[in-house]
Design a protein around this motif. Structure first.
Motif, PDB file in Angstrom:
ATOM      1  N   LEU A 189       0.841  -1.332   0.025  1.00 57.81           N
ATOM      2  CA  LEU A 189      -0.016  -0.023   0.011  1.00 57.81           C
ATOM      3  C   LEU A 189       0.842   1.268  -0.044  1.00 57.81           C
ATOM      4  CD1 LEU A 189      -3.181   0.799  -0.025  1.00 57.81           C
ATOM      5  CD2 LEU A 189      -2.885   0.756   2.717  1.00 57.81           C
ATOM      6  N   PHE A 190       0.947   2.037  -1.010  1.00 62.20           N
ATOM      7  CA  PHE A 190       1.597   3.264  -1.286  1.00 62.20           C
ATOM      8  C   PHE A 190       0.708   4.436  -1.010  1.00 62.20           C
ATOM      9  CE2 PHE A 190       3.998   0.193  -3.261  1.00 62.20           C
ATOM     10  CZ  PHE A 190       5.201   0.723  -3.516  1.00 62.20           C
ATOM     11  N   LYS A 191       0.993   5.461  -0.150  1.00 61.50           N
ATOM     12  CA  LYS A 191       0.408   6.586   0.170  1.00 61.50           C
ATOM     13  C   LYS A 191       1.222   7.516  -0.277  1.00 61.50           C
ATOM     14  CE  LYS A 191      -1.776   7.512   4.448  1.00 61.50           C
ATOM     15  NZ  LYS A 191      -1.629   7.948   5.755  1.00 61.50           N
ATOM     16  N   VAL A 192       0.447   8.523  -1.106  1.00 63.37           N
ATOM     17  CA  VAL A 192       1.199   9.620  -2.069  1.00 63.37           C
ATOM     18  C   VAL A 192       0.525  10.838  -1.462  1.00 63.37           C
ATOM     19  CG1 VAL A 192       1.990  10.388  -3.978  1.00 63.37           C
ATOM     20  CG2 VAL A 192       1.592   8.016  -3.952  1.00 63.37           C
ATOM     21  N   LYS A 193       1.312  11.907  -1.397  1.00 62.34           N
ATOM     22  CA  LYS A 193       0.711  13.258  -1.299  1.00 62.34           C
ATOM     23  C   LYS A 193       0.447  13.901  -2.679  1.00 62.34           C
ATOM     24  CE  LYS A 193       0.484  17.008   1.562  1.00 62.34           C
ATOM     25  NZ  LYS A 193      -0.330  17.066   2.550  1.00 62.34           N
ATOM     26  N   THR A 194      -0.768  14.413  -2.796  1.00 64.81           N
ATOM     27  CA  THR A 194      -1.186  14.879  -4.019  1.00 64.81           C
ATOM     28  C   THR A 194      -2.389  15.789  -3.683  1.00 64.81           C
ATOM     29  OG1 THR A 194      -2.274  14.558  -5.955  1.00 64.81           O
ATOM     30  CG2 THR A 194      -2.552  12.934  -4.426  1.00 64.81           C
ATOM     31  N   THR A 195      -2.638  16.703  -4.718  1.00 67.32           N
ATOM     32  CA  THR A 195      -3.726  17.647  -4.669  1.00 67.32           C
ATOM     33  C   THR A 195      -4.844  17.112  -5.267  1.00 67.32           C
ATOM     34  OG1 THR A 195      -2.989  18.868  -6.524  1.00 67.32           O
ATOM     35  CG2 THR A 195      -2.508  19.835  -4.310  1.00 67.32           C
ATOM     36  N   ILE A 196      -4.669  15.821  -5.995  1.00 63.38           N
ATOM     37  CA  ILE A 196      -5.879  15.391  -6.931  1.00 63.38           C
ATOM     38  C   ILE A 196      -6.869  14.957  -5.790  1.00 63.38           C
ATOM     39  CG2 ILE A 196      -6.492  13.306  -8.169  1.00 63.38           C
ATOM     40  CD1 ILE A 196      -3.447  13.643  -9.467  1.00 63.38           C
ATOM     41  N   LYS A 197      -7.978  15.015  -6.042  1.00 64.53           N
ATOM     42  CA  LYS A 197      -9.159  14.814  -5.305  1.00 64.53           C
ATOM     43  C   LYS A 197      -9.907  13.843  -6.063  1.00 64.53           C
ATOM     44  CE  LYS A 197      -9.202  18.965  -2.490  1.00 64.53           C
ATOM     45  NZ  LYS A 197      -7.937  19.018  -2.413  1.00 64.53           N
ATOM     46  N   PRO A 198      -9.944  12.335  -5.921  1.00 62.57           N
ATOM     47  CA  PRO A 198     -10.675  11.348  -6.516  1.00 62.57           C
ATOM     48  C   PRO A 198     -12.199  11.359  -5.738  1.00 62.57           C
ATOM     49  CG  PRO A 198      -9.110  10.364  -5.157  1.00 62.57           C
ATOM     50  CD  PRO A 198      -8.749  11.867  -4.990  1.00 62.57           C
ATOM     51  N   ALA A 199     -12.924  10.426  -6.354  1.00 58.93           N
ATOM     52  CA  ALA A 199     -14.131  10.017  -5.704  1.00 58.93           C
ATOM     53  C   ALA A 199     -14.047   8.227  -5.686  1.00 58.93           C
ATOM     54  CB  ALA A 199     -15.357  10.353  -6.611  1.00 58.93           C
ATOM     55  N   PRO A 200     -14.860   7.853  -4.757  1.00 61.52           N
ATOM     56  CA  PRO A 200     -14.958   6.306  -4.777  1.00 61.52           C
ATOM     57  C   PRO A 200     -15.008   5.587  -6.216  1.00 61.52           C
ATOM     58  CG  PRO A 200     -15.950   7.222  -2.865  1.00 61.52           C
ATOM     59  CD  PRO A 200     -15.822   8.409  -3.769  1.00 61.52           C
ATOM     60  N   GLY A 201     -13.965   4.786  -6.319  1.00 60.26           N
ATOM     61  CA  GLY A 201     -14.199   3.999  -7.727  1.00 60.26           C
ATOM     62  C   GLY A 201     -13.555   4.457  -9.083  1.00 60.26           C
ATOM     63  N   GLN A 202     -12.854   5.864  -8.758  1.00 64.64           N
ATOM     64  CA  GLN A 202     -12.018   6.177  -9.759  1.00 64.64           C
ATOM     65  C   GLN A 202     -10.543   5.745  -9.833  1.00 64.64           C
ATOM     66  OE1 GLN A 202     -13.018  10.675  -9.197  1.00 64.64           O
ATOM     67  NE2 GLN A 202     -13.537  10.430 -11.293  1.00 64.64           N
ATOM     68  N   PHE A 203      -9.898   5.989 -10.913  1.00 64.86           N
ATOM     69  CA  PHE A 203      -8.475   5.624 -11.044  1.00 64.86           C
ATOM     70  C   PHE A 203      -7.550   6.434 -11.328  1.00 64.86           C
ATOM     71  CE2 PHE A 203      -9.882   5.097 -15.278  1.00 64.86           C
ATOM     72  CZ  PHE A 203      -8.926   5.363 -16.051  1.00 64.86           C
ATOM     73  N   ILE A 204      -6.457   6.430 -11.012  1.00 63.28           N
ATOM     74  CA  ILE A 204      -5.351   7.662 -11.188  1.00 63.28           C
ATOM     75  C   ILE A 204      -4.201   6.722 -12.104  1.00 63.28           C
ATOM     76  CG2 ILE A 204      -3.414   8.825 -10.335  1.00 63.28           C
ATOM     77  CD1 ILE A 204      -6.161   9.765  -9.395  1.00 63.28           C
TER      78      ILE A 204
END
Length: 264
Positions: free
Chosen positions: A24-39
């Motif tokens: 599990l990788f935790k990454v600092k980012t300003t991107i704001k996803p919603a449940p179910g989306q991908f990056i």
């Protein structure tokens, strides 16, 4: 007009092993996803890969990704350490229709790494007094069980079936495929108040959906999430195309009415 292909730099905050092959990788980012989306995660001079969002915090500005080594990009990601940079672009695709689920009985069936994309959904509803959530998780064996501490907490708050495909079930786990336990769920006549979410390997989703259909659940009450070979993530390259459907644009979340024609 912003560049839809332009990634932003993020800092890896932590890396935690969840199973023998998944971290599990935790990454600092300003991107704001919603449940179910991908990056789309990328490393300069290596490439990029689509990764489901396993958790996020908009206020603290971080996203978690469950990653295993499956190719050139993920191999390179595993060489990174906390403090290193990685590039992100997105969020892409649609999300789970959270407003549709709110206030209803929501049954979540997840297999293996499919627990990652439903994790934000569960976290959203697990303490919601107006939404009744029930969980069925299936893993290959004991070592493959993901998010063990959270599963222990969820078990205290919601009905749960946790099963392993083989070996011995311990600490309350069952043995067998998730499809074996769906027929034992208690169903009610009012399906208007029910939503079913199924996420996992294509065959698992297909046969789990069929089990719910046998119970009389309408097709439009079933939702699935596709993990497809997204490349551009914006419907230009065609890598994720099934017939005339671009999974990166119309998915990855599909209602079964549509998904039944797309399941591989």
């Amino acid at each position: 007009m912003s560049n839809i292909y332009m990634p932003e730099r993020g800092e890896i905050l932590s890396i935690v092993q969840e199973s023998p092959i998944e971290w599990l990788f935790k990454v600092k980012t300003t991107i704001k996803p919603a449940p179910g989306q991908f990056i789309q995660l990328s490393i300069h001079m290596v490439g990029e890969a689509p990764i489901s969002v396993a958790n996020y915090n908009h206020d603290e500005e971080w996203i978690e990704f469950l990653i295993r080594k499956v190719g050139k990009v993920t191999d390179a990601i595993f060489n990174l350490q906390p403090g290193d940079s990685i590039f992100l672009r997105g969020a892409y695709g649609n999300c789970f229709p959270m407003d549709t689920y709110s206030g209803k009985r929501v049954i979540v069936v997840a297999g293996g790494s499919g627990t990652a994309p439903v994790r934000p959904l569960i976290k959203h509803f697990i303490d919601d007094e107006n939404t009744d959530i029930e969980l069925i998780f299936g893993f290959k064996d004991q070592e493959s069980i993901l998010f063990k501490k959270e599963i222990d907490e969820w078990r205290k708050k919601a009905p749960m079936i946790l099963t392993v495909d083989k070996g011995c079930g311990i600490d309350g786990e069952c043995v067998g495929l998730v499809t074996e336990y769906i027929p034992h769920l208690k169903m009610y006549e009012n399906f208007d108040n029910l939503e079913v979410v199924i996420v996992g390997p294509p065959m698992m989703m297909k046969y789990s959906a069929l089990e719910f259909l046998k119970l009389g659940i309408p097709e439009d009450k079933i939702w699935v999430s596709f993990e497809r070979n997204m490349s551009c993530a914006v419907g230009k390259c065609g890598h994720c195309k099934i017939d005339e459907t671009y999974v990166c644009l119309e998915g990855p979340i599909f209602n079964y009415v549509k998904a039944k024609t797309l399941l591989d």
